[in-house]
Design a protein around this motif. Sequence first.
Motif, mmCIF file in Angstrom:
data_model
loop_
_atom_site.group_PDB
_atom_site.id
_atom_site.type_symbol
_atom_site.label_atom_id
_atom_site.label_comp_id
_atom_site.label_asym_id
_atom_site.label_seq_id
_atom_site.Cartn_x
_atom_site.Cartn_y
_atom_site.Cartn_z
ATOM 1 N N THR A 239 14.263 1.581 -8.901
ATOM 2 C CA THR A 239 13.290 2.084 -7.943
ATOM 3 C C THR A 239 12.408 0.921 -7.515
ATOM 4 O OG1 THR A 239 13.278 4.213 -9.128
ATOM 5 C CG2 THR A 239 11.529 3.843 -7.513
ATOM 6 N N PRO A 240 12.673 0.297 -6.367
ATOM 7 C CA PRO A 240 11.889 -0.868 -5.942
ATOM 8 C C PRO A 240 10.379 -0.624 -5.929
ATOM 9 C CG PRO A 240 13.813 -0.625 -4.552
ATOM 10 C CD PRO A 240 13.780 0.588 -5.433
ATOM 11 N N THR A 241 9.973 0.609 -5.565
ATOM 12 C CA THR A 241 8.542 0.908 -5.486
ATOM 13 C C THR A 241 7.906 1.116 -6.856
ATOM 14 O OG1 THR A 241 9.230 3.167 -4.973
ATOM 15 C CG2 THR A 241 8.484 1.810 -3.134
ATOM 16 N N GLU A 246 0.947 -5.443 -5.750
ATOM 17 C CA GLU A 246 0.995 -6.856 -5.363
ATOM 18 C C GLU A 246 2.401 -7.421 -5.494
ATOM 19 O OE1 GLU A 246 -1.896 -9.280 -7.292
ATOM 20 O OE2 GLU A 246 -3.608 -8.109 -6.558
ATOM 21 N N ALA A 247 3.093 -7.063 -6.578
ATOM 22 C CA ALA A 247 4.459 -7.553 -6.792
ATOM 23 C C ALA A 247 5.411 -6.977 -5.743
ATOM 24 C CB ALA A 247 4.934 -7.195 -8.196
ATOM 25 N N ALA A 280 -0.976 1.469 -0.554
ATOM 26 C CA ALA A 280 -0.771 0.032 -0.317
ATOM 27 C C ALA A 280 0.704 -0.274 -0.067
ATOM 28 C CB ALA A 280 -1.287 -0.773 -1.512
ATOM 29 N N LYS A 281 1.598 0.377 -0.799
ATOM 30 C CA LYS A 281 3.039 0.135 -0.603
ATOM 31 C C LYS A 281 3.495 0.673 0.747
ATOM 32 C CE LYS A 281 4.062 0.001 -5.495
ATOM 33 N NZ LYS A 281 4.181 0.854 -6.675
ATOM 34 N N ILE A 282 2.979 1.814 1.134
ATOM 35 C CA ILE A 282 3.338 2.361 2.450
ATOM 36 C C ILE A 282 2.865 1.407 3.548
ATOM 37 C CG2 ILE A 282 2.938 4.253 4.072
ATOM 38 C CD1 ILE A 282 2.779 6.151 1.671
ATOM 39 N N GLU A 283 1.663 0.869 3.400
ATOM 40 C CA GLU A 283 1.135 -0.076 4.384
ATOM 41 C C GLU A 283 1.992 -1.345 4.434
ATOM 42 O OE1 GLU A 283 -0.752 -1.936 7.296
ATOM 43 O OE2 GLU A 283 -1.034 0.167 6.731
#
Length: 503
Positions: A239-241, A246-247, A280-283
């Motif tokens: 699962t990449p997310t 930050e990573a 943050a990941k969605i952005e």
Amino acid sequence: MRVRTFTLSDRKEIISKIVREVLVLFKVEIVGRSGEADYLQLSVVNHRLPDTADGRVVMESQLLLFERTGRVSVFKRCSTGALDEREGAAVNRLIKLNLYHIFREELDMPQAPWGILHGVRPTKIVHRWIRGGMGEEAIIERLQQDYACSEGKARVIVPMAFRQLPFLTQSDEKTVSVYIGIPFCLTRCLYCSFPSNILPGKKRVQEFLAVLQKDLLAAKDAIEHYGFCVQNIYVGGGTPTSLPDEAFAEMLNMVYNAFYGPSIVEFTVEAGRPDSITPAKIETMKRLAVSRVSVNPQTMQERTLRRIGRQHTPEDVVTMFHALREAGIPHINMDLILGLPGETSEDVRDTMEKVTALGPDDITLHALALKRGSRLKLLMEGQHVKLPSDEETRRMSEIAMSYVRKTGMHPYYLYRQGYMSGDLENVGCCRTGAEGMYNIQIMEEHQTIIGIGGAATTKVVDFRRKRMKSSFNAKDLVTYLRDIDIYIEKRRQLLDEAYGPQS
């Protein structure tokens, strides 16, 4: 059916494999001398008879059942190959077909939906016949005749193969896709057999990203060296997310900078689980032009989610979906699994109601495949978990497909695995215009896929020699990190063999 011993007249490994595929298909269990058995022995004897006058292969198969009383029942079947069939392929197919018909007609076994189409990619056969000039109805008929495929399944994959043609023609010898493997998950699901790792600490994550950067740059150099055009980028896993914010941003920036350009048709990220997604990941995905995100609830039944080890609720799935829509992600995929432990067809009906109400662009229906590497397989062997029957799983599939069709979606790619519940398949369905290009390319093996990252596979289509070869990065994280130079070199050699100067 349980038998004490099994014998086969032919010692060739391929013959043993295809015969055992039929035994598995009909759930024939070889229990050994100490087990309880219906028959003392099952034997299979195959004979090649003289070819027909026009050169077609003829095979006769015999199945012998030795009963406790000393009686032996002998069943025979003879079949003839096709004119356009290679000799070896004809022999193998006819042996399977003969045995299939013996089990069905003589031993009263139920029809298998896919007949003897055991391979991962049944549509490849259809594409071969399309190239030979056959029409849709003729191919449907031939699948039923040559492979004992049900008409229902034939009418799924044949129109699907014709729908794929415009997408496959968008790729030539120098068009490639890139797969990036991020082998981490927050937890391990009960059914999972994928080579993934529970997310490690910050130091190990940074070590992985440094090695991934080296792997990415080597792949980028190869793409520039051979003059490749990158069509699709697919970030999967794991699962990449599951990576920290930050990573995740660092990883996706590296991927974007290495491969993104005007030729990109599709940029996909597997987000998978709601508990791995943050604003943050969605952005980050929006900023870096990600065009397709996978949201994989697997089920919308809360008790099942707990049972399989998921740390989220159905409501979390809905929240994640809406957040991605509001961010303007163009395509959202949703994956579901049919045949999960404890579920019924009515549970699937409820799940489909909730999922289709969200309006995803793509729904992939997976039939549960019981793999050796999963905890579920171990629990099954210990009789601690009960799965739905094959008949119930097939009802689940019928219900799920009825909902998919009601939304106006149609199947556009399909693949099969061993030991699938209900002898079913994994089928991706979408609304017109939302077809996943990478999914079509990877399943039809029409295009070179350059694999980067943990457990990634590079599949190189050698157009000169008309074959495909693969190289594999280590599934074990420690080995991948240690031996990255070896995997880069193996990939380079494979690409050079197919695309380098001819000797």
